[in-house]
Scaffold this active site. Sequence first.
Site, PDB file in Angstrom:
ATOM      1  CB  SER A   1      -0.553  -0.960   0.452  1.00 45.22           C
ATOM      2  OG  SER A   1      -1.452  -0.178   1.061  1.00 45.22           O
TER       3      SER A   1
ATOM      4  CB  CYS B   1       2.787   0.290   3.796  1.00 44.27           C
ATOM      5  SG  CYS B   1       1.242   0.449   3.795  1.00 44.27           S
TER       6      CYS B   1
ATOM      7  CB  CYS C   1       2.798   5.413   2.888  1.00 35.42           C
ATOM      8  SG  CYS C   1       0.868   4.502   2.806  1.00 35.42           S
TER       9      CYS C   1
ATOM     10  CG  HIS D   1      -3.414  -5.227   0.479  1.00 32.96           C
ATOM     11  ND1 HIS D   1      -4.107  -6.166   1.371  1.00 32.96           N
ATOM     12  CD2 HIS D   1      -3.621  -4.104   1.065  1.00 32.96           C
ATOM     13  CE1 HIS D   1      -4.791  -5.584   1.961  1.00 32.96           C
ATOM     14  NE2 HIS D   1      -4.434  -4.497   2.215  1.00 32.96           N
TER      15      HIS D   1
ATOM     16  CG  HIS E   1       3.576   2.270  -0.622  1.00 38.71           C
ATOM     17  ND1 HIS E   1       3.516   0.758  -0.747  1.00 38.71           N
ATOM     18  CD2 HIS E   1       2.732   2.812  -0.008  1.00 38.71           C
ATOM     19  CE1 HIS E   1       2.665   0.565   0.229  1.00 38.71           C
ATOM     20  NE2 HIS E   1       2.147   2.002   0.598  1.00 38.71           N
TER      21      HIS E   1
HETATM   22  N1  LIG Z   1      -6.235   4.510   2.786  1.00 38.55           N
HETATM   23  C1  LIG Z   1      -4.907   4.856   2.584  1.00 38.55           C
HETATM   24  O1  LIG Z   1      -4.518   5.872   1.862  1.00 38.55           O
HETATM   25  C2  LIG Z   1      -3.993   3.640   3.084  1.00 38.55           C
HETATM   26  C3  LIG Z   1      -2.771   4.028   2.934  1.00 38.55           C
HETATM   27  C4  LIG Z   1      -1.881   3.089   3.412  1.00 38.55           C
HETATM   28  C5  LIG Z   1      -2.239   1.792   3.913  1.00 38.55           C
HETATM   29  N2  LIG Z   1      -3.465   1.631   4.022  1.00 38.55           N
HETATM   30  C6  LIG Z   1      -4.144   0.479   4.464  1.00 38.55           C
HETATM   31  O2  LIG Z   1      -4.331   0.363   5.759  1.00 38.55           O
HETATM   32  C7  LIG Z   1      -4.298  -0.717   6.331  1.00 38.55           C
HETATM   33  C8  LIG Z   1      -3.231  -1.075   7.481  1.00 38.55           C
HETATM   34  O3  LIG Z   1      -1.933  -0.748   7.083  1.00 38.55           O
HETATM   35  P1  LIG Z   1      -0.775  -1.215   8.135  1.00 38.55           P
HETATM   36  O4  LIG Z   1       0.483  -1.173   7.358  1.00 38.55           O
HETATM   37  O5  LIG Z   1      -1.000  -0.426   9.439  1.00 38.55           O
HETATM   38  O6  LIG Z   1      -0.982  -2.637   8.396  1.00 38.55           O
HETATM   39  P2  LIG Z   1      -0.499  -3.580   9.728  1.00 38.55           P
HETATM   40  O7  LIG Z   1      -0.451  -5.100   9.027  1.00 38.55           O
HETATM   41  O8  LIG Z   1       0.728  -3.167  10.144  1.00 38.55           O
HETATM   42  O9  LIG Z   1      -1.348  -3.480  10.706  1.00 38.55           O
HETATM   43  C9  LIG Z   1      -2.973  -3.909  10.834  1.00 38.55           C
HETATM   44  C10 LIG Z   1      -3.391  -4.120  11.962  1.00 38.55           C
HETATM   45  O10 LIG Z   1      -4.701  -4.813  12.066  1.00 38.55           O
HETATM   46  C11 LIG Z   1      -4.843  -5.668  13.102  1.00 38.55           C
HETATM   47  N3  LIG Z   1      -6.028  -6.428  12.970  1.00 38.55           N
HETATM   48  C12 LIG Z   1      -6.127  -7.132  12.089  1.00 38.55           C
HETATM   49  N4  LIG Z   1      -7.610  -7.680  11.904  1.00 38.55           N
HETATM   50  C13 LIG Z   1      -8.252  -6.923  12.991  1.00 38.55           C
HETATM   51  C14 LIG Z   1      -9.534  -6.802  13.430  1.00 38.55           C
HETATM   52  N5  LIG Z   1     -10.354  -7.374  13.016  1.00 38.55           N
HETATM   53  N6  LIG Z   1      -9.795  -5.697  14.287  1.00 38.55           N
HETATM   54  C15 LIG Z   1      -8.626  -4.925  14.655  1.00 38.55           C
HETATM   55  N7  LIG Z   1      -7.332  -5.174  14.561  1.00 38.55           N
HETATM   56  C16 LIG Z   1      -7.270  -5.956  13.552  1.00 38.55           C
HETATM   57  C17 LIG Z   1      -3.415  -6.479  12.978  1.00 38.55           C
HETATM   58  O11 LIG Z   1      -3.230  -7.288  14.156  1.00 38.55           O
HETATM   59  C18 LIG Z   1      -2.422  -5.423  12.789  1.00 38.55           C
HETATM   60  O12 LIG Z   1      -1.905  -4.974  14.123  1.00 38.55           O
HETATM   61  C19 LIG Z   1      -4.092  -1.885   5.162  1.00 38.55           C
HETATM   62  O13 LIG Z   1      -5.309  -2.075   4.706  1.00 38.55           O
HETATM   63  C20 LIG Z   1      -3.404  -0.898   4.278  1.00 38.55           C
HETATM   64  O14 LIG Z   1      -3.411  -1.481   2.832  1.00 38.55           O
HETATM   65  C21 LIG Z   1      -4.581   2.480   3.593  1.00 38.55           C
HETATM   66 ZN   LIG Z   2       1.207   2.050   2.247  1.00 38.39          ZN
END
Ligand SMILES: NC(=O)c1ccc[n+]([C@@H]2O[C@H](COP(=O)([O-])OP(=O)(O)OC[C@H]3O[C@@H](n4cnc5c(N)ncnc54)[C@H](O)[C@@H]3O)[C@@H](O)[C@H]2O)c1
Ligand SMILES: [Zn+2]
Length: 365
Positions: A36, A34, A161, A39, A55
């Site tokens: 995260s 993920c 997650c 990060h 995770h």
């Molecule tokens: N809130 C929560 O409980 C929670 C839980 C898990 C993950 N997250 C967060 O969710 C986010 C996404 O995680 P993921 O694993 O899907 O990431 P990922 O890297 O697989 O996907 C992110 C996507 O965003 C796109 N992107 C980047 N900049 C962009 C923009 N300005 N506009 C539109 N699209 C854009 C990328 O091309 C990519 O496809 C991360 O910040 C992660 O930390 C939050």
């Molecule tokens: Zn996650």
Amino acid sequence: MLFESPGRYEVVDVEVDEPKAHEVLVRYVASGLCHSDVHVLDGSHGGHVPMCAGHEGAGVVVDVGPGVVGLAPGDHVVASFIPSCGRCRYCAQGRMNLCQLGAHLQTGPMPDGTYRMHHDGVDLHQFLLISTFSQYATVPEHSLVKVPDDVPLETVCLLGCGVGTGFGSATNSADVRPGDNVLVLGAGGVGMSAVQGAALAGAATVIVVDPVPFKREMAEKLGATHTYADVAEATDFVRSITDGQGAESAILCMGQPTNTDVGQAFAAVAKGGTVVVTGMAAAVEPAAIPVHLLMLAGMQKTIKGSLFGMCNPPVDILRQIDLYRAGKLKLDEMITHRYPLDDVNVAVDDMLAGRNIRGVVMHDA
Ligand SMILES: NC(=O)c1ccc[n+]([C@@H]2O[C@H](COP(=O)([O-])OP(=O)(O)OC[C@H]3O[C@@H](n4cnc5c(N)ncnc54)[C@H](O)[C@@H]3O)[C@@H](O)[C@H]2O)c1
Ligand SMILES: [Zn+2]
Ligand SMILES: [Zn+2]
């Protein structure tokens, strides 16, 4: 293992202690990667090092400590990044994603303050308590959800997650209703799950924004009705089909959302609309969302954060398994790559280059 942040993952042998009271030793079969996990790697969230990350895992119970209820060796489990005790004020209200055990998520040791994972005599922090990049880990019983034996662990690991986070961001946080127009910004594992949640909830249009063409192609296979590389074009489109009003909701799932992104989403939603912030911003992002306060009240818009899509892990992970079995929640299609643990950094590079939707790290049998 992550020995410094920013850094790269290293694969080393660790010692894992046997479970103490209310703990379980798990042999993980697979772990999704993920954003995260990135990060903590790239330093945007710091994180306690040395740390064993991961995770979003699934595996098999090896041993249980005293007092563990409802889990026995051989049981299949999904490890949820959100623990749920079932009895704190949040759990009792049915808001298990906010469980008080969450206070231990960013610290590293078990809730009793001691460590179960060590390397060369040094205690290792367990990311979000569960460290699913380790083949074995001793974790709190409340981080585990027992799942049926006949669903593939290398697939349902995503339920720990990303899937619940995105799916619930649409179905719970945005409360998508039949006929809604929904914007999903960012189409990684979380965003694709939001797309599926919005589509299953009956959205008339699911409009995806992602700069990467491969993501947009995949989004169309998973329920997006329209895709754009840029939020301005997507906003023009949704206004064009709503008499200039905008979307009912916009869900931010990009890897690292900014204040500007929230401001743009705020502008793209209609009166009464909801902006859901699911993506995790960098820790240095200032507390300054560019939203006109008069518009917030006058247009009755909502900006809300969403943690694990407001899911209750012991309930929702099983419901998501039912949807997967029914063919309505597509998990196998989201897993574009599987990697041996030794290639965990390749998985990271592929994520950052936009080459995978969900990469899954496979542990040796
Ligand atoms: N809130 C929560 O409980 C929670 C839980 C898990 C993950 N997250 C967060 O969710 C986010 C996404 O995680 P993921 O694993 O899907 O990431 P990922 O890297 O697989 O996907 C992110 C996507 O965003 C796109 N992107 C980047 N900049 C962009 C923009 N300005 N506009 C539109 N699209 C854009 C990328 O091309 C990519 O496809 C991360 O910040 C992660 O930390 C939050
Ligand atoms: Zn996650
Ligand atoms: Zn609780």
